[in-house]
Design a protein around this motif. Structure first.
Motif, mmCIF file in Angstrom:
data_model
loop_
_atom_site.group_PDB
_atom_site.id
_atom_site.type_symbol
_atom_site.label_atom_id
_atom_site.label_comp_id
_atom_site.label_asym_id
_atom_site.label_seq_id
_atom_site.Cartn_x
_atom_site.Cartn_y
_atom_site.Cartn_z
ATOM 1 N N PRO A 1 0.969 -1.274 0.124
ATOM 2 C CA PRO A 1 0.050 -0.128 -0.041
ATOM 3 C C PRO A 1 0.779 1.159 -0.126
ATOM 4 O O PRO A 1 0.615 2.313 -0.825
ATOM 5 C CB PRO A 1 -0.729 0.047 1.311
ATOM 6 N N MET B 1 2.154 2.009 -3.426
ATOM 7 C CA MET B 1 1.103 2.355 -4.491
ATOM 8 C C MET B 1 1.083 3.980 -4.202
ATOM 9 O O MET B 1 0.921 4.767 -5.371
ATOM 10 C CB MET B 1 -0.128 1.707 -4.109
ATOM 11 N N GLN B 2 1.273 4.573 -3.147
ATOM 12 C CA GLN B 2 1.237 5.683 -2.832
ATOM 13 C C GLN B 2 2.385 6.638 -3.469
ATOM 14 O O GLN B 2 2.403 7.893 -3.721
ATOM 15 C CB GLN B 2 1.194 6.013 -1.322
ATOM 16 N N LYS C 1 -3.328 6.174 -10.089
ATOM 17 C CA LYS C 1 -4.487 6.329 -9.389
ATOM 18 C C LYS C 1 -5.474 6.049 -9.989
ATOM 19 O O LYS C 1 -6.732 5.650 -9.613
ATOM 20 C CB LYS C 1 -4.488 7.634 -8.833
ATOM 21 N N ALA D 1 -6.608 1.940 -10.726
ATOM 22 C CA ALA D 1 -7.116 1.110 -9.674
ATOM 23 C C ALA D 1 -7.297 1.691 -8.433
ATOM 24 O O ALA D 1 -6.617 2.641 -8.054
ATOM 25 C CB ALA D 1 -6.077 -0.053 -9.576
ATOM 26 N N SER D 2 -8.171 1.261 -7.577
ATOM 27 C CA SER D 2 -8.485 2.123 -6.471
ATOM 28 C C SER D 2 -7.426 1.382 -5.241
ATOM 29 O O SER D 2 -7.461 2.193 -4.115
ATOM 30 C CB SER D 2 -9.921 1.646 -5.924
ATOM 31 N N ASP D 3 -6.840 0.416 -5.396
ATOM 32 C CA ASP D 3 -6.030 -0.273 -4.510
ATOM 33 C C ASP D 3 -4.657 -0.890 -5.072
ATOM 34 O O ASP D 3 -4.961 -1.174 -6.325
ATOM 35 C CB ASP D 3 -6.768 -0.984 -3.326
ATOM 36 N N VAL D 4 -3.716 -1.336 -4.208
ATOM 37 C CA VAL D 4 -2.606 -1.797 -4.880
ATOM 38 C C VAL D 4 -3.042 -3.159 -5.102
ATOM 39 O O VAL D 4 -2.168 -3.676 -6.278
ATOM 40 C CB VAL D 4 -1.368 -1.694 -3.985
ATOM 41 N N ASP D 5 -4.108 -3.972 -4.614
ATOM 42 C CA ASP D 5 -4.010 -5.394 -5.119
ATOM 43 C C ASP D 5 -4.671 -5.362 -6.547
ATOM 44 O O ASP D 5 -4.365 -5.994 -7.497
ATOM 45 C CB ASP D 5 -4.871 -6.003 -4.201
ATOM 46 N N ALA D 6 -5.494 -4.398 -6.604
ATOM 47 C CA ALA D 6 -6.023 -4.239 -7.864
ATOM 48 C C ALA D 6 -5.228 -3.757 -9.195
ATOM 49 O O ALA D 6 -4.969 -4.418 -10.180
ATOM 50 C CB ALA D 6 -7.361 -3.232 -8.088
ATOM 51 N N PHE D 7 -4.267 -2.994 -8.588
ATOM 52 C CA PHE D 7 -3.336 -2.514 -9.865
ATOM 53 C C PHE D 7 -2.195 -3.660 -9.783
ATOM 54 O O PHE D 7 -1.959 -3.653 -11.004
ATOM 55 C CB PHE D 7 -2.682 -1.213 -8.974
ATOM 56 N N ASN D 8 -2.000 -4.368 -8.910
ATOM 57 C CA ASN D 8 -1.016 -5.551 -9.295
ATOM 58 C C ASN D 8 -1.420 -6.308 -10.078
ATOM 59 O O ASN D 8 -0.912 -6.916 -10.944
ATOM 60 C CB ASN D 8 -0.627 -5.960 -7.759
#
Length: 265
Positions: A118, A121-122, A167, A170-177
């Protein structure tokens, strides 16, 4: 080989002489110190570090090159270009250049490895398709891992294509990953399709490759941390393919990355 000698071979595009032995480079920690000394020489003559490349994240090619873990090197203002999908790059003065389709990240803040994915991702501002041109000063691309590190991580050129806000994807790192792990690429040389690849080839995802690198960088004495404005290219999704002037290469990435074309001169 001294750092000055390593830099001279990089500038000349000539292969190292056969008399050079792997013993001259020691182990990986010693090789990284040599690479950082070369970095200092390049910085002193006016080149500006613009980020990092990560190499050998693709486990499928480890056996082929006899390198069994990721390595990293510096990307420079003199080696980095941006485009909106079509670019031209010179391979003049390079030694045995090869091409690699990759995912490239733009960094907006220094990531904290203790913050986990997380926190990573930031720290990511954008992601883009990239072509890295790599080179080896060892004849026939036969080298040890410490030699690749001392040789600047094999980095020669980096072309970055259309950038997309992380940003916005994806809304979070899991989705982005997961999104980048599932992405695919079809690599073409002129009119010929040469290989297929996918994001999961690089340590299971470009995001995980970046996270691995952030932790490794923190553990290397004297290595400058990532900072806002840096780029990081995360490793080839296919094998590294030999190139020559006059060729046009295309990487047809699937979403969220866009196609990228490079003409070599």
């Amino acid at each position: 080989m001294t750092p000055q000698t390593l830099l001279e071979y990089n500038d000349s595009g000539q292969p190292w002489p056969g008399a050079v032995t792997s013993a001259e480079f020691g182990d990986l920690p010693s090789a990284y110190q040599q690479a950082l000394a070369v970095r200092a020489l390049r910085h002193a003559r006016g080149e500006q570090p613009r980020g990092y490349k990560i190499g050998f994240t693709n486990r499928q090619i480890w056996q082929r090159y006899a390198v069994f873990a990721p390595i990293w090197g510096t990307v420079w203002n003199s080696t980095l270009q941006f485009c909106d999908g079509v670019g031209q790059v010179s391979v003049a003065g390079l030694c045995q250049p090869r091409i690699e389709p990759e995912a490239v990240f733009g960094i907006k803040a220094t990531p904290d490895p203790q913050a986990g994915l997380p926190g990573l991702m930031q720290a990511i501002e954008w992601v883009a398709p990239g072509f890295e041109i790599v080179q080896s000063h060892r004849p026939g691309w036969k080298f040890t891992a410490p030699e690749t590190v001392a040789d600047g991580g094999l980095h020669a050129r980096l072309l970055v294509g259309r950038r997309v806000s992380a940003k916005g994807l994806a809304s979070d790192v899991d989705a982005f990953n997961a999104l980048l792990a599932a992405a695919t690429v079809s690599l073409h040389r002129d009119a010929e399709a040469v290989e297929q690849g996918r994001g999961a080839n690089v340590l299971d995802s470009p995001v995980l490759a970046l996270f691995h690198f952030v932790k490794e960088l923190r553990q290397c004495p004297g290595a400058p941390a990532l900072r806002a404005g840096d780029v990081v290219t995360t490793g080839t999704w296919t094998d590294a393919w030999p190139v020559q002037p006059g060729q046009t290469w295309r990487a047809l990435f699937s979403s969220p990355l866009s196609p990228l074309q490079i003409h070599l001169v």
